[in-house]
Design an enzyme around this catalytic site. Structure first.
Site, PDB file in Angstrom:
ATOM      1  N   ARG A  15       0.837  -1.210   0.000  1.00  0.00           N
ATOM      2  CA  ARG A  15       0.000   0.000   0.000  1.00  0.00           C
ATOM      3  C   ARG A  15       0.872   1.261   0.000  1.00  0.00           C
ATOM      4  NH1 ARG A  15      -0.526   4.680   2.510  1.00  0.00           N
ATOM      5  NH2 ARG A  15      -0.057   3.686   4.489  1.00  0.00           N
ATOM      6  N   ASP A  16       1.518   1.539   1.111  1.00  0.00           N
ATOM      7  CA  ASP A  16       2.316   2.769   1.200  1.00  0.00           C
ATOM      8  C   ASP A  16       3.462   2.714   0.198  1.00  0.00           C
ATOM      9  OD1 ASP A  16       3.231   5.205   2.151  1.00  0.00           O
ATOM     10  OD2 ASP A  16       3.190   4.623   4.247  1.00  0.00           O
ATOM     11  N   HIS A 207       5.153   4.394  12.708  1.00  0.00           N
ATOM     12  CA  HIS A 207       5.144   4.311  11.237  1.00  0.00           C
ATOM     13  C   HIS A 207       6.119   5.387  10.759  1.00  0.00           C
ATOM     14  CE1 HIS A 207       2.786   4.098   7.255  1.00  0.00           C
ATOM     15  NE2 HIS A 207       3.447   5.241   7.131  1.00  0.00           N
ATOM     16  N   HIS A 209       8.683   7.035   8.071  1.00  0.00           N
ATOM     17  CA  HIS A 209       9.312   7.157   6.752  1.00  0.00           C
ATOM     18  C   HIS A 209      10.770   7.523   7.013  1.00  0.00           C
ATOM     19  CE1 HIS A 209       5.864   6.820   3.936  1.00  0.00           C
ATOM     20  NE2 HIS A 209       5.220   6.958   5.075  1.00  0.00           N
ATOM     21  N   CYS A 240       4.427   9.363   0.053  1.00  0.00           N
ATOM     22  CA  CYS A 240       3.018   9.748   0.069  1.00  0.00           C
ATOM     23  C   CYS A 240       2.770  10.722  -1.074  1.00  0.00           C
ATOM     24  CB  CYS A 240       2.660  10.398   1.404  1.00  0.00           C
ATOM     25  SG  CYS A 240       0.942  10.963   1.447  1.00  0.00           S
ATOM     26  N   ASN A 249       8.907   4.232   3.475  1.00  0.00           N
ATOM     27  CA  ASN A 249       8.991   3.805   4.876  1.00  0.00           C
ATOM     28  C   ASN A 249      10.359   3.176   5.099  1.00  0.00           C
ATOM     29  OD1 ASN A 249       5.990   3.190   3.948  1.00  0.00           O
ATOM     30  ND2 ASN A 249       5.990   3.729   6.107  1.00  0.00           N
TER      31      ASN A 249
END
Ligand code: HMG
Ligand code: MG
Length: 311
Positions: A15-16, A207, A209, A240, A249
């Site tokens: 996803r990310d 979370h 990055h 993002c 990430n």
């Protein structure tokens, strides 16, 4: 505070990691990626987003991806759901956990989900209620908890306020997200401690990055205050779309290497993740951003060359 001896890693690469890719990643590549991650032993994989395809075109095939993956009992497949429309899509696709995603910064909230923080909480309320009614796990993610690309400094009190609201919505887990990777360890500890005053420490996650190269240090700092859930992205993929310049990430391989080296269990097979990182980097034509991944792949290639030379 003693360090946890088990850490849950939430793999967010599908996803990310992929959401920011300009060229559409074929659905079968996304499916193969998730299947390989499942085989590597992750208990939680963020598999898709049910957001507007106009806002994030790369995630438009979420339902198809989730229909085609091979699921393993014991692994939760999560999906981002900004509103009820997204929730319905995620549930129809069989998501085990839905993720409402807000921000501690007003400016980022507007750019990412087109509404204020207060409006976002009002939008999340029916999603949370529907998740509770169906017995689906609910996670809340708080972007810009360590800084914002638009407004800069974000006060700890703003993070705490959103933690409290997400707790009131019934979140089972809350993510403290450093969207642009600007946080440093002492500040991370301050934010984690403040969040833990409002929400159970064992259900708080980090979370991070890795834009400024601080993510591993920030994980270690979080471990020191007792946080035991971290998000990571295989091969360090990602960014993002609404935080320009933010890189991926922290690489899952690097986190696993550090944790396993410290005697902390994860239940995940590092070598399998390194191979998966190599697979996805080649499939989307990107350099592998994991230091550990690159080091091990180089070492294995050298060992294989030496073995061939001896034949
Ligand atoms: P909006 O334009 O205000 O929404 O966007 P709207 O309700 O006015 O709807 C506009 C159109 O979108 C309509 O279609 C809706 O049907 C459609 P139209 O009538 O124009 O054809 N729509 C949807 N379609 C599919 N699925 C949906 C959906 N909702 C509306 N769920 C909205 C508001 C929230 C939808 C939009 O801003 C959006 O989709 N944003 C997503 C942004 C995003 O995904 N960002 C990346 C993920 S967050 C992240 O990466 C941070 C994180 O990793 C933590 C960190 O690192 O900080 C989690
Ligand atoms: Mg993120």
């Amino acid at each position: 505070m003693t360090m946890p001896n088990y850490v849950k890693i939430v793999e967010v690469g599908p996803r990310d990691g992929l959401q920011n890719e300009k060229a559409m990643v074929p659905t079968e590549v996304k499916v193969a990626l998730i299947n390989q991650l499942t085989d590597a032993g992750f208990v939680n994989i963020e598999a898709a987003s049910f957001v507007s395809p106009k806002w994030v075109p790369q995630m438009a095939d979420g339902a198809d991806v989730m229909a085609r993956i091979q699921r393993r009992a014991g692994t939760l497949y999560s999906a981002l759901t900004p509103n009820l429309k997204g929730f319905e899509g995620a549930i129809a696709a069989g998501a085990d956990e839905v993720v409402i995603f807000g921000a501690a910064s007003e400016a980022f909230s507007q750019k990412n989900i087109n509404c204020s923080i207060a409006e976002s909480i009002a939008r999340f309320a029916p999603v949370a209620a529907a998740a509770k009614e169906r017995g689906v796990r609910l996670r809340g993610s708080i972007s810009c908890a360590l800084g914002c690309p638009y407004q800069g400094e974000v006060p700890v009190s703003a993070v705490v306020d959103v933690v409290r609201r997400m707790r009131e919505l019934g979140c089972d887990e809350i993510d403290i997200a450093d969207t642009i990777g600007v946080g440093t360890p002492v500040r991370v500890q301050e934010v984690m401690r403040a969040a833990a005053a409002e929400f159970a420490l064992d259900r708080l996650s980090g979370h991070f990055h890795d834009t400024y190269g601080q993510a591993l240090s920030n994980i270690l700092a979080s471990l020191e205050v007792g946080v035991a859930i971290f998000h990571a992205s295989v091969a360090g993929l990602g960014g993002c779309p609404y935080a320009k310049g933010a890189t991926g990430n922290v690489a899952t391989e690097d986190v696993l290497y550090m944790l396993h080296g410290m005697g902390i269990h994860t239940g995940i097979d590092l070598e399998a993740v390194v191979r998966t990182g190599d697979y996805i980097s080649q499939a989307i034509g990107r350099a592998n951003s994991s230091r550990v991944g690159r080091a091990l792949l180089t070492k294995w290639a050298a060992a294989s060359d030496a073995a061939t030379a001896c034949v």
